[in-house]
Enzyme design. Structure first.
Site, PDB file in Angstrom:
ATOM      1  N   LYS A  16       0.864  -1.182   0.000  1.00 45.59           N
ATOM      2  CA  LYS A  16       0.000   0.000   0.000  1.00 45.59           C
ATOM      3  C   LYS A  16       0.899   1.229   0.000  1.00 45.59           C
ATOM      4  O   LYS A  16       1.814   1.341   0.821  1.00 45.59           O
ATOM      5  CB  LYS A  16      -0.887   0.019   1.255  1.00 45.59           C
ATOM      6  CG  LYS A  16      -2.085   0.940   1.150  1.00 45.59           C
ATOM      7  CD  LYS A  16      -3.140   0.350   0.238  1.00 45.59           C
ATOM      8  CE  LYS A  16      -4.481   1.076   0.401  1.00 45.59           C
ATOM      9  NZ  LYS A  16      -5.520   0.477  -0.476  1.00 45.59           N
ATOM     10  N   THR A  63      -4.297  -5.022   1.046  1.00 45.99           N
ATOM     11  CA  THR A  63      -3.646  -3.708   1.158  1.00 45.99           C
ATOM     12  C   THR A  63      -4.465  -2.759   2.021  1.00 45.99           C
ATOM     13  O   THR A  63      -3.911  -1.859   2.650  1.00 45.99           O
ATOM     14  CB  THR A  63      -3.407  -3.087  -0.233  1.00 45.99           C
ATOM     15  OG1 THR A  63      -4.653  -2.816  -0.865  1.00 45.99           O
ATOM     16  CG2 THR A  63      -2.572  -4.019  -1.096  1.00 45.99           C
ATOM     17  N   ASP A  64      -5.787  -2.946   2.074  1.00 45.07           N
ATOM     18  CA  ASP A  64      -6.599  -2.127   2.967  1.00 45.07           C
ATOM     19  C   ASP A  64      -6.261  -2.421   4.426  1.00 45.07           C
ATOM     20  O   ASP A  64      -6.262  -1.517   5.273  1.00 45.07           O
ATOM     21  CB  ASP A  64      -8.087  -2.380   2.700  1.00 45.07           C
ATOM     22  CG  ASP A  64      -8.970  -1.416   3.468  1.00 45.07           C
ATOM     23  OD1 ASP A  64      -8.967  -0.209   3.121  1.00 45.07           O
ATOM     24  OD2 ASP A  64      -9.648  -1.847   4.428  1.00 45.07           O
ATOM     25  N   PHE A 165      34.269  27.571 -11.777  1.00 48.04           N
ATOM     26  CA  PHE A 165      34.389  26.336 -12.561  1.00 48.04           C
ATOM     27  C   PHE A 165      35.334  26.623 -13.717  1.00 48.04           C
ATOM     28  O   PHE A 165      35.038  27.426 -14.612  1.00 48.04           O
ATOM     29  CB  PHE A 165      33.022  25.891 -13.081  1.00 48.04           C
ATOM     30  CG  PHE A 165      33.029  24.516 -13.708  1.00 48.04           C
ATOM     31  CD1 PHE A 165      33.531  23.420 -13.025  1.00 48.04           C
ATOM     32  CD2 PHE A 165      32.536  24.318 -14.986  1.00 48.04           C
ATOM     33  CE1 PHE A 165      33.530  22.150 -13.600  1.00 48.04           C
ATOM     34  CE2 PHE A 165      32.536  23.062 -15.575  1.00 48.04           C
ATOM     35  CZ  PHE A 165      33.032  21.983 -14.868  1.00 48.04           C
ATOM     36  N   GLN A 249      31.200  18.952  -7.837  1.00 47.92           N
ATOM     37  CA  GLN A 249      31.759  17.645  -7.497  1.00 47.92           C
ATOM     38  C   GLN A 249      32.620  17.712  -6.235  1.00 47.92           C
ATOM     39  O   GLN A 249      32.515  16.863  -5.341  1.00 47.92           O
ATOM     40  CB  GLN A 249      32.594  17.106  -8.668  1.00 47.92           C
ATOM     41  CG  GLN A 249      31.788  16.596  -9.851  1.00 47.92           C
ATOM     42  CD  GLN A 249      31.382  17.690 -10.830  1.00 47.92           C
ATOM     43  OE1 GLN A 249      31.432  18.881 -10.512  1.00 47.92           O
ATOM     44  NE2 GLN A 249      30.977  17.292 -12.035  1.00 47.92           N
ATOM     45  N   HIS A 277      21.203  26.501 -12.213  1.00 47.36           N
ATOM     46  CA  HIS A 277      21.954  27.618 -12.774  1.00 47.36           C
ATOM     47  C   HIS A 277      21.290  28.974 -12.528  1.00 47.36           C
ATOM     48  O   HIS A 277      20.069  29.118 -12.597  1.00 47.36           O
ATOM     49  CB  HIS A 277      22.129  27.424 -14.284  1.00 47.36           C
ATOM     50  CG  HIS A 277      22.816  26.141 -14.641  1.00 47.36           C
ATOM     51  ND1 HIS A 277      24.079  25.833 -14.218  1.00 47.36           N
ATOM     52  CD2 HIS A 277      22.398  25.073 -15.381  1.00 47.36           C
ATOM     53  CE1 HIS A 277      24.426  24.646 -14.684  1.00 47.36           C
ATOM     54  NE2 HIS A 277      23.422  24.155 -15.389  1.00 47.36           N
TER      55      HIS A 277
END
Length: 319
Positions: A16, A63-64, A165, A249, A277
């Protein structure tokens, strides 16, 4: 779980998803209320192959029923506890209560409700919605093994300088200029795993007697806050001078390393840090310059964005 059926390998599970539950604890002595809101997803590996091949549902946990179990167990928790502890409680219930269930996987996403402060004072029963989310995933096998992974989703961080960078590969397709001055923004997703030897438990034990699990029911909540603080502090650096980032990184690696260095019971950590960005704005016409960029006006954009992710683990760890 895998079975051989008619010459084929057959695997199945059921569960579930997205069961929403909120739990409030009211402290009668000081009138302070505490609350959580959890989204719970349950997946059971069980011996119910007959429901697929023989029209026999006698081995299925509905599932209930799983959904109802979430509310029953939340009701039974008389003291505030972490998402991890609640996930363990649920998973151990399914593997111990139902003979058909061999493994239970429970994932919880905690909605970031935060206590309101009015004039510097914490409000007794007022909360506001924050941003990043606390996650927990627990796998419990009937045999004995418990695996626990905690995490953060949506930790948005940004700094307006101390980022660059340069020195990357350049070829005929490269248009990006090198820089030592740019904005750096990302939305951190982190997953970390606790040391297996500390949190292997035998499911036949009651929760209270499982000595390998920390007794403090809010231990994992406190650990989540500590890891989040460590990640943020490493990203930003000291409040006055900050810290230079030569790449997403490098910053990612330092953040992951800081967590493993500080918390010896965390065996591994995985980080995803998209490079969101902020593009310099330069606007000009044939006649004149309308806007000249001077490290001041940017165009925020998240499509497309750089995608950076990595994991760091101790040599004996299995992430």
């Amino acid at each position: 779980m895998a079975n051989e059926l008619d010459g084929f390998k057959f695997e199945q599970r059921h569960g579930k998803a997205r069961v929403r539950v909120a739990r409030v604890w009211r402290n009668k002595s000081d009138h302070i209320h505490s609350m959580v809101e959890w989204g719970v997803s349950i997946s059971l590996l069980s011996d119910c192959v007959n429901s697929y091949v023989r029209d026999d549902n006698s081995d299925i946990v509905a599932t209930d029923t799983m959904k109802n179990t979430v509310y029953v167990k939340a009701k039974e928790c008389s003291e505030q506890l972490s998402a991890e502890n609640f996930a363990i409680l649920l998973a151990r219930h399914f593997t111990s209560f139902y003979k058909q269930v061999t493994t239970a996987i429970v994932k919880i996403v905690e909605k970031p409700w935060e206590r309101v402060h009015i004039n510097g004072q914490p409000h007794e029963h007022g909360f506001k919605l924050g941003s990043e989310k606390h996650t927990a995933e627990v796998t419990v096998q009937k045999s004995s093994v418990l695996k626990l992974t905690s995490g953060i989703e949506g930790l948005s961080v940004l700094k307006t300088t101390k980022s660059g960078f340069e020195g990357f590969i350049r070829d005929q397709y490269t248009a990006l200029p090198e820089t030592r001055e740019r904005m750096l923004a990302t939305e951190v997703t982190a997953l970390w795993r606790q040391t297996p030897s500390l949190y292997l438990v035998t499911v036949k034990y009651s929760y209270e007697s499982a000595s390998s699990i920390p007794k403090n029911p809010l231990y994992f909540t406190e650990r989540y806050l500590d890891v989040k603080k460590s990640l943020a502090n490493t990203f930003f650096g000291p409040p006055k001078e900050g810290v230079y980032s030569p790449s997403v990184q490098r910053t990612l690696f330092l953040m992951a390393k800081a967590v493993l260095n500080r918390f010896p019971d965390i065996s591994s950590i995985q980080l995803k840090m998209p490079n969101i960005h902020f593009l310099p704005v330069n606007i000009s016409s044939k006649e004149n310059t309308i806007v000249k960029f001077n490290d001041d006006v940017f165009l925020p954009t998240d499509e497309p964005h750089g995608s950076i992710e990595a994991s760091l683990s101790r040599f004996w760890s299995k992430m």
